[in-house]
Design a protein around this motif. Structure first.
Motif, PDB file in Angstrom:
ATOM      1  N   SER A   1       0.809  -1.215   0.000  1.00 57.89           N
ATOM      2  CA  SER A   1       0.000   0.000   0.000  1.00 57.89           C
ATOM      3  C   SER A   1       0.849   1.275   0.000  1.00 57.89           C
ATOM      4  O   SER A   1       0.490   2.267  -0.648  1.00 57.89           O
ATOM      5  N   TYR A   2       1.968   1.268   0.691  1.00 54.57           N
ATOM      6  CA  TYR A   2       2.789   2.479   0.742  1.00 54.57           C
ATOM      7  C   TYR A   2       3.386   2.786  -0.621  1.00 54.57           C
ATOM      8  O   TYR A   2       3.317   3.904  -1.119  1.00 54.57           O
ATOM      9  N   THR A   3       3.956   1.765  -1.222  1.00 57.09           N
ATOM     10  CA  THR A   3       4.559   1.962  -2.548  1.00 57.09           C
ATOM     11  C   THR A   3       3.516   2.463  -3.536  1.00 57.09           C
ATOM     12  O   THR A   3       3.754   3.400  -4.305  1.00 57.09           O
ATOM     13  N   TYR A   4       2.357   1.826  -3.522  1.00 59.44           N
ATOM     14  CA  TYR A   4       1.300   2.155  -4.473  1.00 59.44           C
ATOM     15  C   TYR A   4       0.870   3.607  -4.342  1.00 59.44           C
ATOM     16  O   TYR A   4       0.617   4.279  -5.336  1.00 59.44           O
ATOM     17  N   SER A   5       0.776   4.097  -3.125  1.00 61.25           N
ATOM     18  CA  SER A   5       0.216   5.432  -2.912  1.00 61.25           C
ATOM     19  C   SER A   5       1.251   6.546  -2.986  1.00 61.25           C
ATOM     20  O   SER A   5       0.893   7.698  -3.242  1.00 61.25           O
ATOM     21  N   VAL A   6       2.521   6.229  -2.784  1.00 59.24           N
ATOM     22  CA  VAL A   6       3.537   7.276  -2.682  1.00 59.24           C
ATOM     23  C   VAL A   6       4.490   7.302  -3.868  1.00 59.24           C
ATOM     24  O   VAL A   6       4.865   8.378  -4.334  1.00 59.24           O
ATOM     25  N   TYR A   7       4.857   6.146  -4.359  1.00 57.41           N
ATOM     26  CA  TYR A   7       5.899   6.069  -5.383  1.00 57.41           C
ATOM     27  C   TYR A   7       5.327   6.193  -6.789  1.00 57.41           C
ATOM     28  O   TYR A   7       4.146   5.907  -7.020  1.00 57.41           O
ATOM     29  N   CYS A   8       6.188   6.574  -7.721  1.00 55.78           N
ATOM     30  CA  CYS A   8       5.876   6.367  -9.129  1.00 55.78           C
ATOM     31  C   CYS A   8       5.912   4.860  -9.400  1.00 55.78           C
ATOM     32  O   CYS A   8       6.717   4.137  -8.819  1.00 55.78           O
ATOM     33  N   MET A   9       5.058   4.427 -10.299  1.00 55.48           N
ATOM     34  CA  MET A   9       5.064   3.025 -10.704  1.00 55.48           C
ATOM     35  C   MET A   9       5.123   2.948 -12.219  1.00 55.48           C
ATOM     36  O   MET A   9       4.617   3.836 -12.916  1.00 55.48           O
ATOM     37  N   ALA A  10       5.737   1.895 -12.703  1.00 59.87           N
ATOM     38  CA  ALA A  10       5.925   1.791 -14.150  1.00 59.87           C
ATOM     39  C   ALA A  10       6.036   0.337 -14.568  1.00 59.87           C
ATOM     40  O   ALA A  10       6.240  -0.555 -13.747  1.00 59.87           O
ATOM     41  N   TRP A  11       5.910   0.150 -15.868  1.00 55.77           N
ATOM     42  CA  TRP A  11       6.172  -1.146 -16.491  1.00 55.77           C
ATOM     43  C   TRP A  11       7.383  -0.996 -17.398  1.00 55.77           C
ATOM     44  O   TRP A  11       7.487  -0.015 -18.160  1.00 55.77           O
ATOM     45  N   PHE A  12       8.261  -1.974 -17.301  1.00 57.47           N
ATOM     46  CA  PHE A  12       9.416  -2.086 -18.171  1.00 57.47           C
ATOM     47  C   PHE A  12       9.349  -3.433 -18.880  1.00 57.47           C
ATOM     48  O   PHE A  12       8.590  -4.322 -18.478  1.00 57.47           O
ATOM     49  N   ARG A  13      10.166  -3.576 -19.899  1.00 60.06           N
ATOM     50  CA  ARG A  13      10.293  -4.874 -20.547  1.00 60.06           C
ATOM     51  C   ARG A  13      11.727  -5.081 -20.994  1.00 60.06           C
ATOM     52  O   ARG A  13      12.461  -4.121 -21.248  1.00 60.06           O
ATOM     53  N   GLN A  14      12.097  -6.346 -21.081  1.00 61.57           N
ATOM     54  CA  GLN A  14      13.432  -6.699 -21.551  1.00 61.57           C
ATOM     55  C   GLN A  14      13.349  -7.934 -22.410  1.00 61.57           C
ATOM     56  O   GLN A  14      12.936  -9.003 -21.940  1.00 61.57           O
ATOM     57  N   ALA A  15      13.745  -7.775 -23.654  1.00 65.33           N
ATOM     58  CA  ALA A  15      13.813  -8.890 -24.585  1.00 65.33           C
ATOM     59  C   ALA A  15      15.226  -9.457 -24.562  1.00 65.33           C
ATOM     60  O   ALA A  15      16.180  -8.757 -24.203  1.00 65.33           O
ATOM     61  N   PRO A  16      15.385 -10.713 -24.943  1.00 61.33           N
ATOM     62  CA  PRO A  16      16.726 -11.323 -24.943  1.00 61.33           C
ATOM     63  C   PRO A  16      17.718 -10.507 -25.770  1.00 61.33           C
ATOM     64  O   PRO A  16      17.426 -10.123 -26.907  1.00 61.33           O
ATOM     65  N   GLY A  17      18.864 -10.214 -25.183  1.00 60.50           N
ATOM     66  CA  GLY A  17      19.903  -9.485 -25.883  1.00 60.50           C
ATOM     67  C   GLY A  17      19.688  -7.999 -25.978  1.00 60.50           C
ATOM     68  O   GLY A  17      20.477  -7.291 -26.618  1.00 60.50           O
ATOM     69  N   LYS A  18      18.633  -7.496 -25.357  1.00 58.79           N
ATOM     70  CA  LYS A  18      18.337  -6.074 -25.422  1.00 58.79           C
ATOM     71  C   LYS A  18      18.326  -5.457 -24.027  1.00 58.79           C
ATOM     72  O   LYS A  18      18.168  -6.159 -23.035  1.00 58.79           O
ATOM     73  N   GLU A  19      18.476  -4.161 -23.973  1.00 53.49           N
ATOM     74  CA  GLU A  19      18.424  -3.459 -22.701  1.00 53.49           C
ATOM     75  C   GLU A  19      16.981  -3.350 -22.204  1.00 53.49           C
ATOM     76  O   GLU A  19      16.037  -3.405 -22.984  1.00 53.49           O
ATOM     77  N   ARG A  20      16.862  -3.204 -20.903  1.00 55.00           N
ATOM     78  CA  ARG A  20      15.541  -3.011 -20.325  1.00 55.00           C
ATOM     79  C   ARG A  20      14.982  -1.670 -20.791  1.00 55.00           C
ATOM     80  O   ARG A  20      15.690  -0.658 -20.802  1.00 55.00           O
ATOM     81  N   GLU A  21      13.721  -1.657 -21.161  1.00 57.87           N
ATOM     82  CA  GLU A  21      13.079  -0.490 -21.761  1.00 57.87           C
ATOM     83  C   GLU A  21      11.877  -0.063 -20.925  1.00 57.87           C
ATOM     84  O   GLU A  21      11.030  -0.904 -20.597  1.00 57.87           O
ATOM     85  N   GLY A  22      11.798   1.211 -20.591  1.00 59.43           N
ATOM     86  CA  GLY A  22      10.623   1.737 -19.920  1.00 59.43           C
ATOM     87  C   GLY A  22       9.462   1.808 -20.898  1.00 59.43           C
ATOM     88  O   GLY A  22       9.594   2.357 -21.992  1.00 59.43           O
ATOM     89  N   VAL A  23       8.316   1.269 -20.505  1.00 59.84           N
ATOM     90  CA  VAL A  23       7.161   1.177 -21.385  1.00 59.84           C
ATOM     91  C   VAL A  23       6.084   2.201 -21.008  1.00 59.84           C
ATOM     92  O   VAL A  23       5.542   2.898 -21.855  1.00 59.84           O
ATOM     93  N   ALA A  24       5.764   2.260 -19.710  1.00 57.50           N
ATOM     94  CA  ALA A  24       4.700   3.157 -19.262  1.00 57.50           C
ATOM     95  C   ALA A  24       4.893   3.454 -17.790  1.00 57.50           C
ATOM     96  O   ALA A  24       5.308   2.578 -17.030  1.00 57.50           O
ATOM     97  N   GLY A  25       4.575   4.685 -17.379  1.00 60.30           N
ATOM     98  CA  GLY A  25       4.737   5.077 -15.982  1.00 60.30           C
ATOM     99  C   GLY A  25       3.596   5.957 -15.520  1.00 60.30           C
ATOM    100  O   GLY A  25       2.933   6.622 -16.324  1.00 60.30           O
ATOM    101  N   ILE A  26       3.388   5.971 -14.200  1.00 62.30           N
ATOM    102  CA  ILE A  26       2.282   6.733 -13.637  1.00 62.30           C
ATOM    103  C   ILE A  26       2.511   6.954 -12.154  1.00 62.30           C
ATOM    104  O   ILE A  26       3.189   6.165 -11.487  1.00 62.30           O
ATOM    105  N   TRP A  27       1.970   8.041 -11.640  1.00 62.47           N
ATOM    106  CA  TRP A  27       1.820   8.191 -10.206  1.00 62.47           C
ATOM    107  C   TRP A  27       0.347   7.942  -9.916  1.00 62.47           C
ATOM    108  O   TRP A  27      -0.522   8.689 -10.380  1.00 62.47           O
ATOM    109  N   THR A  28       0.047   6.874  -9.176  1.00 58.00           N
ATOM    110  CA  THR A  28      -1.345   6.465  -8.993  1.00 58.00           C
ATOM    111  C   THR A  28      -2.158   7.465  -8.201  1.00 58.00           C
ATOM    112  O   THR A  28      -3.374   7.364  -8.158  1.00 58.00           O
TER     113      THR A  28
END
Length: 123
Positions: A26-53
């Motif tokens: 609950s603390y993380t959800y309400s206070v922090y930014c949250m996001a989705w990342f993805r990583q394909a084999p052989g590639k760097e991790r990529e930020g996909v979408a972010g939000i402050w709930t």
């Protein structure tokens, strides 16, 4: 302690849809930014979408804009990523992440990670 638990990955054909879930403490959800990342084999991790709930803007990478959408369930502290029009290049391990940065669009400042969930898009 930050807790992020992803679910909802799987296999889908091109053009299909999936919805990923990220259950946070609950603390993380309400206070922090949250996001989705993805990583394909052989590639760097990529930020996909972010939000402050708490009511901030949503941010999407150009590669998913118009196809992916964030939503949230405040009752269960869950962030969702609805993925439509999936393409083979969307195949990756998807991670939920959290950050206490000032801006949720700063994908390089996310420091807390879930375990990841696999998404595979096939022809």
């Amino acid at each position: 302690q930050v807790q992020l638990v992803e679910s909802g990955g799987g296999s889908v054909q091109v053009g299909g849809s999936l919805r990923l879930s990220c259950a946070a403490d609950s603390y993380t959800y309400s206070v922090y930014c949250m996001a989705w990342f993805r990583q394909a084999p052989g590639k760097e991790r990529e930020g996909v979408a972010g939000i402050w709930t708490g009511g901030g803007r949503t941010f999407y990478s150009d590669s998913v804009k118009g196809r992916f959408a964030l939503s949230q369930d405040d009752a269960t502290n869950t962030l969702y990523l609805q993925m439509n029009g999936l393409k083979p290049e969307d195949s990756a391990v998807y991670y939920c992440a959290a950050s206490h940065a000032d801006s949720c669009s700063r994908f390089n400042q996310y420091t807390y990670w879930g375990q990841g969930t696999q998404v595979t898009v096939s022809l």
